[in-house]
Design an enzyme around this catalytic site. Structure first.
Site, mmCIF file in Angstrom:
data_model
loop_
_atom_site.group_PDB
_atom_site.id
_atom_site.type_symbol
_atom_site.label_atom_id
_atom_site.label_comp_id
_atom_site.label_asym_id
_atom_site.label_seq_id
_atom_site.Cartn_x
_atom_site.Cartn_y
_atom_site.Cartn_z
ATOM 1 N N ASP A 185 0.881 -1.174 0.000
ATOM 2 C CA ASP A 185 0.000 0.000 0.000
ATOM 3 C C ASP A 185 0.918 1.223 0.000
ATOM 4 O OD1 ASP A 185 -2.389 1.577 0.285
ATOM 5 O OD2 ASP A 185 -1.888 1.845 2.386
ATOM 6 N N SER A 186 0.298 2.397 -0.147
ATOM 7 C CA SER A 186 1.084 3.626 -0.056
ATOM 8 C C SER A 186 1.515 3.909 1.386
ATOM 9 C CB SER A 186 0.252 4.808 -0.548
ATOM 10 O OG SER A 186 -0.883 4.967 0.288
ATOM 11 N N GLU A 235 -2.393 8.872 8.000
ATOM 12 C CA GLU A 235 -0.947 8.585 8.089
ATOM 13 C C GLU A 235 -0.323 9.320 9.271
ATOM 14 O OE1 GLU A 235 1.400 6.651 6.364
ATOM 15 O OE2 GLU A 235 -0.269 5.673 5.349
ATOM 16 N N CYS A 272 -10.738 3.095 -0.192
ATOM 17 C CA CYS A 272 -9.328 3.370 0.088
ATOM 18 C C CYS A 272 -9.036 2.521 1.311
ATOM 19 C CB CYS A 272 -9.127 4.855 0.402
ATOM 20 S SG CYS A 272 -7.492 5.216 1.085
HETATM 21 N N1 DGL Z 1 -4.670 3.069 0.792
HETATM 22 C C1 DGL Z 1 -4.578 3.740 -0.481
HETATM 23 C C2 DGL Z 1 -5.790 3.398 -1.327
HETATM 24 O O1 DGL Z 1 -6.436 2.394 -1.066
HETATM 25 C C3 DGL Z 1 -4.317 5.202 -0.268
HETATM 26 C C4 DGL Z 1 -3.720 5.875 -1.450
HETATM 27 C C5 DGL Z 1 -3.047 7.195 -1.134
HETATM 28 O O2 DGL Z 1 -1.941 7.164 -0.585
HETATM 29 O O3 DGL Z 1 -3.605 8.251 -1.454
HETATM 30 O O4 DGL Z 1 -6.118 4.071 -2.259
#
Ligand code: DGL
Length: 272
Positions: free
Chosen positions: A10-11, A153, A187
């Site tokens: 993930d990010s 975050e 998300c």
């Molecule tokens: N958890 C990521 C998603 O499902 C977040 C993406 C982001 O960093 O904007 O889209």
């Protein structure tokens, strides 16, 4: 049987929502998690940038010998799934959108479905197309929520948190106005704030967890190829992040209910 780990990326911390489901549903499976928290959020980036970062994340996990990939990021799935599937055609590579859309269509009673997600996920239109292909009469309300990933975050995840509440009031107003009975948390970060979402929404709704939704599919694909871990096999858990491990482990502690600091390493994925 295959005792190699499953790779999840993930990010940032959002993919922990997939990790939690994996631990519950398949406690035998080892995994390696990568959160690119140095470069989060992905949702404000261009599709090209998201594709570049997503492919690199997958290469990093493959360098750790994973047997399958969970793309636990809707933004990556919505913008890079074709490339990720092509690069990793030899192993199961599963994204969030198809299983999450199917779950939303299964749980809605009224057919009024809201999708809340990052700007890049909403802009791709993939959720609306996938839901409409499954349920042509569904009324879909899509809302971009660019403030949420940076808030989550940085640890703003508690119900009643003033900054989180203000952002949710803005984003959930059209969801309430549309009378949606089902809200897709499109998300993987958002299940971390489920309580706050329901508080601010102020009406009952089913929340669909996109982190959890993709886990069943990867386990099914592994089972088809006799790729699940052997019962009783030695198991390992590794967490990797590109930015601050402190911020990452603090949110993980709140969400997973345990301290993962000793299992977490900061990694440099430049040039992988
Ligand atoms: N958890 C990521 C998603 O499902 C977040 C993406 C982001 O960093 O904007 O889209």
């Amino acid at each position: 049987m295959d005792n190699r780990p499953i790779g999840i990326f993930d990010s940032g911390v959002g993919g922990l929502t997939a990790v939690r489901r994996l631990i519950l549903d398949a406690p035998n499976e080892s995994f390696v998690y990568f959160g690119d928290n140095l470069r989060a959020p992905y949702g404000d980036r261009t599709p090209e940038d998201i594709r570049f970062l997503s492919r690199r994340n997958a290469r990093f996990l493959r360098s750790r010998g994973v047997k399958a990939l969970i793309i636990a990021c809707n933004t990556s799935t919505a913008n890079a799934m074709a490339e990720l599937s092509g690069d990793n055609a030899d192993i199961p590579a599963v994204g969030t959108v198809a299983p999450t859309a199917a779950e939303a269509v299964r749980v809605t009673a009224s057919g009024r479905i809201a999708v809340i997600a990052t700007t890049a996920t909403i802009r791709s239109g993939l959720y609306e197309r996938t839901i409409r292909a499954l349920a042509p009469d569904a009324a879909v309300t899509s809302v971009s929520c660019p403030k949420l990933v940076p808030l989550i975050e940085s640890g703003h995840i508690d119900r009643g948190d003033p900054a989180l509440t203000a952002a949710l009031r803005e984003y959930l107003a059209p969801v309430a106005a549309a009378g949606a009975d089902t809200v897709v948390l499109a998300c993987t970060h958002y299940p971390l704030i489920s309580d706050a979402v329901l508080d601010v929404l102020g009406r009952p709704a089913a929340l669909v967890d996109s982190g959890a939704a993709c886990v069943g599919e990867v386990l099914a694909r592994l089972a088809e190829r006799d790729g699940l871990a052997a019962p009783g096999a030695a198991r390992s858990e590794r967490f990797c992040c590109s930015g601050s491990a402190d911020g990452f482990t603090a949110v993980a502690r709140a969400f997973l209910g345990r301290d993962i600091a000793a299992l977490t390493e900061r990694v440099d994925v430049e040039g992988v």
